[in-house]
Design an enzyme around this catalytic site. Structure first.
Site, PDB file in Angstrom:
ATOM      1  N   ASP A 180      -7.163  -0.638  -4.510  1.00 41.42           N
ATOM      2  CA  ASP A 180      -8.605  -0.659  -4.210  1.00 41.42           C
ATOM      3  C   ASP A 180      -8.895  -0.213  -2.781  1.00 41.42           C
ATOM      4  O   ASP A 180      -9.977  -0.446  -2.262  1.00 41.42           O
ATOM      5  CB  ASP A 180      -9.162  -2.071  -4.434  1.00 41.42           C
ATOM      6  CG  ASP A 180      -8.425  -3.130  -3.620  1.00 41.42           C
ATOM      7  OD1 ASP A 180      -7.612  -2.761  -2.748  1.00 41.42           O
ATOM      8  OD2 ASP A 180      -8.665  -4.324  -3.873  1.00 41.42           O
TER       9      ASP A 180
ATOM     10  N   TYR B 293       0.896  -1.152   0.000  1.00 41.59           N
ATOM     11  CA  TYR B 293       0.000   0.000   0.000  1.00 41.59           C
ATOM     12  C   TYR B 293       0.933   1.199   0.000  1.00 41.59           C
ATOM     13  O   TYR B 293       1.696   1.378   0.957  1.00 41.59           O
ATOM     14  CB  TYR B 293      -0.859   0.036   1.263  1.00 41.59           C
ATOM     15  CG  TYR B 293      -1.863  -1.092   1.403  1.00 41.59           C
ATOM     16  CD1 TYR B 293      -3.015  -1.130   0.621  1.00 41.59           C
ATOM     17  CD2 TYR B 293      -1.666  -2.118   2.327  1.00 41.59           C
ATOM     18  CE1 TYR B 293      -3.942  -2.156   0.757  1.00 41.59           C
ATOM     19  CE2 TYR B 293      -2.589  -3.147   2.474  1.00 41.59           C
ATOM     20  CZ  TYR B 293      -3.719  -3.155   1.688  1.00 41.59           C
ATOM     21  OH  TYR B 293      -4.636  -4.167   1.830  1.00 41.59           O
TER      22      TYR B 293
ATOM     23  N   HIS C 149     -10.646  -7.415  -3.719  1.00 42.34           N
ATOM     24  CA  HIS C 149     -10.102  -7.600  -2.374  1.00 42.34           C
ATOM     25  C   HIS C 149     -10.892  -8.678  -1.623  1.00 42.34           C
ATOM     26  O   HIS C 149     -11.083  -8.606  -0.409  1.00 42.34           O
ATOM     27  CB  HIS C 149     -10.167  -6.273  -1.615  1.00 42.34           C
ATOM     28  CG  HIS C 149      -9.002  -6.002  -0.707  1.00 42.34           C
ATOM     29  ND1 HIS C 149      -8.042  -5.065  -1.008  1.00 42.34           N
ATOM     30  CD2 HIS C 149      -8.638  -6.521   0.491  1.00 42.34           C
ATOM     31  CE1 HIS C 149      -7.148  -5.017  -0.010  1.00 42.34           C
ATOM     32  NE2 HIS C 149      -7.491  -5.909   0.900  1.00 42.34           N
TER      33      HIS C 149
HETATM   34  C1  FNR Z   1      -6.928 -10.057   2.134  1.00 44.71           C
HETATM   35  N1  FNR Z   1      -6.576  -9.369   0.973  1.00 44.71           N
HETATM   36  C2  FNR Z   1      -5.501  -8.500   1.017  1.00 44.71           C
HETATM   37  N2  FNR Z   1      -5.114  -7.858  -0.117  1.00 44.71           N
HETATM   38  C3  FNR Z   1      -4.054  -7.025  -0.104  1.00 44.71           C
HETATM   39  O1  FNR Z   1      -3.714  -6.462  -1.143  1.00 44.71           O
HETATM   40  N3  FNR Z   1      -3.337  -6.829   1.048  1.00 44.71           N
HETATM   41  C4  FNR Z   1      -3.656  -7.445   2.213  1.00 44.71           C
HETATM   42  O2  FNR Z   1      -2.986  -7.273   3.242  1.00 44.71           O
HETATM   43  C5  FNR Z   1      -4.798  -8.282   2.230  1.00 44.71           C
HETATM   44  N4  FNR Z   1      -5.205  -8.900   3.365  1.00 44.71           N
HETATM   45  C6  FNR Z   1      -6.235  -9.800   3.332  1.00 44.71           C
HETATM   46  C7  FNR Z   1      -6.575 -10.476   4.506  1.00 44.71           C
HETATM   47  C8  FNR Z   1      -7.571 -11.452   4.466  1.00 44.71           C
HETATM   48  C9  FNR Z   1      -7.908 -12.186   5.725  1.00 44.71           C
HETATM   49  C10 FNR Z   1      -8.248 -11.721   3.254  1.00 44.71           C
HETATM   50  C11 FNR Z   1      -9.308 -12.786   3.172  1.00 44.71           C
HETATM   51  C12 FNR Z   1      -7.927 -11.025   2.120  1.00 44.71           C
HETATM   52  C13 FNR Z   1      -7.245  -9.659  -0.314  1.00 44.71           C
HETATM   53  C14 FNR Z   1      -6.602 -10.834  -1.021  1.00 44.71           C
HETATM   54  O3  FNR Z   1      -5.342 -10.486  -1.529  1.00 44.71           O
HETATM   55  C15 FNR Z   1      -7.429 -11.339  -2.207  1.00 44.71           C
HETATM   56  O4  FNR Z   1      -7.767 -10.256  -3.036  1.00 44.71           O
HETATM   57  C16 FNR Z   1      -8.707 -12.078  -1.795  1.00 44.71           C
HETATM   58  O5  FNR Z   1      -8.524 -12.802  -0.609  1.00 44.71           O
HETATM   59  C17 FNR Z   1      -9.123 -13.031  -2.913  1.00 44.71           C
HETATM   60  O6  FNR Z   1     -10.329 -13.628  -2.626  1.00 44.71           O
HETATM   61  P1  FNR Z   1     -10.500 -15.120  -2.013  1.00 44.71           P
HETATM   62  O7  FNR Z   1      -9.563 -16.062  -2.738  1.00 44.71           O
HETATM   63  O8  FNR Z   1     -10.175 -15.001  -0.556  1.00 44.71           O
HETATM   64  O9  FNR Z   1     -11.933 -15.405  -2.267  1.00 44.71           O
END
Ligand code: FNR
Length: 341
Positions: free
Chosen positions: A152, A124, A238
């Site tokens: 996002d 980020y 996300h």
């Molecule tokens: C995320 N995601 C996420 N994305 C990101 O860019 N930085 C982050 O630190 C996080 N942290 C995070 C924590 C948890 C608990 C979840 C479930 C998700 C989003 C992640 O990269 C991804 O976009 C989604 O999890 C994809 O969807 P599915 O496979 O969980 O359905």
């Protein structure tokens, strides 16, 4: 198989931590929509294609993977398992999968790199550019192969489960190890509503690593991303954790892939749970998928072995459905393998 691991993960985790991993924003409409969109896809297989053994190997931005599968960046792995990101890295390496380390990892990147296969780092962009630049230097030195910039998240999505549970902070003893500043104190991750395309230009100016934008859903943004010289895109909402009501990723993917027109690799995440979902993603225009929550289920249920099991099972399942669809390689999956309902 994934359903069983999910149930074991739920048993292993504190309810508030389970909710943190599992939940989404608002009414969780987008969270549900991601899986539903893949479940709606219907495949039209070809027959008598004499594929022989399939070859799933995929190269993305110079990173060679055993299959078109990467671990999505997710926060706080030491909440899921005591070995945290080290287990995720080892499990992904054993499966030959890519690993995108979250900026909110609870393990230093140097320790992760020591046990990881090819890894990318999710960023980020922080309002403090000097701090961001120092972090980029640090992950470059540790061997990161690409930067994944999440775009996002100008503000945090409203995760109602976390509000209900009062879950806002990591427990004592855990922190975001890669957010230490020069003085050694750990910074909070700042979301930056002031972020614009100029920030991507700034990042390109300070690093030679490929830059991948994560969280693109609109084809016009895909076009802008190409114009701004990024190296790849991830179609993502996300995992339904930011804008509730956002389009499901399987529904957004075709228009983004069309706008990109093969100029950059396009990846997708959100709701990928089966080999058939990966096959559908490839047919809808993706070069590879990322998997978020299922990896966390594997991690919570069985550490590195659990992570490996999730990733190996998805690759095996993809191998089987490729054969059943009459396709030999991920790159050869044709668009007419899917019909719109
Ligand atoms: C995320 N995601 C996420 N994305 C990101 O860019 N930085 C982050 O630190 C996080 N942290 C995070 C924590 C948890 C608990 C979840 C479930 C998700 C989003 C992640 O990269 C991804 O976009 C989604 O999890 C994809 O969807 P599915 O496979 O969980 O359905």
């Amino acid at each position: 198989m994934l359903a069983e691991l999910r149930a074991r993960a739920r048993d292993a985790l504190e309810p508030a931590h389970w909710d943190y991993f599992e939940g989404g924003a608002g009414d969780e409409r987008t969270l549900r929509a991601n899986e539903e969109a893949f479940a709606r896809v219907r495949l039209v297989p070809r027959v008598l294609r004499a594929t022989g053994p399939r070859d799933l190997r995929t190269t993305l931005l110079g990173t060679e993977l055993r299959a078109p599968i990467l671990v999505a960046p997710t926060a706080f792995h030491r909440l899921a398992h005591r070995d945290g990101e080290l287990a995720t890295a080892a499990g992904a390496a054993a499966a030959g999968a890519g690993y995108v380390v979250s900026m909110a990892a609870t393990t230093p990147v140097e320790a992760i790199a020591a046990v990881a296969g090819p890894w990318w780092f999710q960023l980020y962009l922080q309002p403090d550019r000097d701090f961001t630049a120092a972090l980029v230097r640090r992950v470059e030195a540790a061997g990161c192969r690409a930067l994944v910039v999440s775009v996002d998240s100008p503000v945090f999505g409203r995760r109602e489960r976390d509000h209900r549970n009062g879950f806002h902070d990591l427990p004592a003893g855990l922190c975001c190890e890669n957010l230490r500043d020069a003085a050694g104190s750990v910074r909070d991750i700042a979301m930056d509503a002031g972020l614009g395309w100029a920030a991507i230009g700034w990042l390109r100016g300070i690093t030679g690593l490929p830059i991948v934008l994560k969280g693109v859903l609109h084809p016009a943004d895909a076009e802008l991303a190409v114009e701004h010289g990024v190296s790849g895109l991830i179609v993502s909402n996300h995992g339904g954790r930011q804008l509730d009501g956002a389009v499901a990723t399987a529904d957004a993917l075709p228009a983004v892939a069309k706008a990109v027109g093969g100029r950059l690799p396009v990846l997708v995440d959100g709701g990928v749970r089966r080999g058939a979902d990966i096959l559908a993603a490839l047919a809808l225009g993706a070069d590879a998928v990322l998997v978020g929550r299922p990896v966390l289920w594997g991690l919570a249920a069985g550490g590195a072995d659990g992570v490996r099991l999730v990733l190996d099972s998805l690759a095996e399942d993809l191998d089987r459905v490729l054969a059943l669809a009459g396709v030999r390689t991920p790159a050869a999956v044709p668009p007419d393998l899917v019909v719109s309902p």
